[in-house]
Design a protein around this motif. Sequence first.
Motif, PDB file in Angstrom:
ATOM      1  N   LEU A  62       0.366 -40.639  -2.961  1.00 12.74           N
ATOM      2  CA  LEU A  62      -0.800 -41.485  -3.892  1.00 12.74           C
ATOM      3  C   LEU A  62      -0.162 -41.787  -5.419  1.00 12.74           C
ATOM      4  O   LEU A  62       0.488 -40.960  -5.858  1.00 12.74           O
ATOM      5  N   LEU A  63      -0.287 -42.740  -5.531  1.00  8.83           N
ATOM      6  CA  LEU A  63      -0.141 -43.263  -6.988  1.00  8.83           C
ATOM      7  C   LEU A  63      -1.641 -43.688  -7.483  1.00  8.83           C
ATOM      8  O   LEU A  63      -2.476 -44.414  -6.993  1.00  8.83           O
ATOM      9  N   ALA A  64      -1.770 -43.089  -8.672  1.00  2.17           N
ATOM     10  CA  ALA A  64      -3.118 -43.326  -9.421  1.00  2.17           C
ATOM     11  C   ALA A  64      -2.923 -43.466 -10.990  1.00  2.17           C
ATOM     12  O   ALA A  64      -1.656 -42.564 -11.434  1.00  2.17           O
ATOM     13  N   HIS A  65      -3.398 -44.074 -11.692  1.00  2.00           N
ATOM     14  CA  HIS A  65      -3.276 -44.192 -13.059  1.00  2.00           C
ATOM     15  C   HIS A  65      -3.732 -43.139 -13.880  1.00  2.00           C
ATOM     16  O   HIS A  65      -5.009 -42.392 -13.266  1.00  2.00           O
ATOM     17  N   ARG A  66      -2.979 -42.496 -14.794  1.00  2.00           N
ATOM     18  CA  ARG A  66      -3.364 -41.217 -15.624  1.00  2.00           C
ATOM     19  C   ARG A  66      -4.643 -41.717 -16.169  1.00  2.00           C
ATOM     20  O   ARG A  66      -5.027 -42.948 -16.642  1.00  2.00           O
TER      21      ARG A  66
END
Length: 156
Positions: A34-38
């Motif tokens: 999973l890649l998500a913006h902080r």
Amino acid sequence: MLTHTGPDTGLLSSLGAWTWPGKAADGLQVAHILLAHRLGRTSHDTPEAIEARMLNLAEILGGLAQAQDSVPDTQGTLVTVASRALLRFPGARWGLRLPAHPQWTRLVQDSGRAALIVGLDPLTQSADAVRVDTYLDAALAADRLLFGFARTSRTA
């Protein structure tokens, strides 16, 4: 003049990454990323700006699918060395180091791929498994996730 079409270091440094082994839609074991913006740290990190950055990232990866679509292979490449993992982006000088448990890394090495999930909404970097599951459930229900498969590379 040298030009780069990949994500810049600012975007890469703003990403959070989570990994886990799980099942694919076909019931087979698959590694997940999973890649998500902080969460935004400045006034420029509005929900709209974060979504635009994540959509740009999905475009750099070659276009990702929504949940109801057929999941494509991305142009992102996984590189594993021992128990370490790196996601490389086309046109980028740097990759993104992924958190990797040995079981997850073995699954990537054995299958040659990982399911890549890009979230369009921010998620705190310190999110634990329960918080990630809650994020995934809400984002899936709201159609705020994009999917693809990242393949392994034979060269680092």
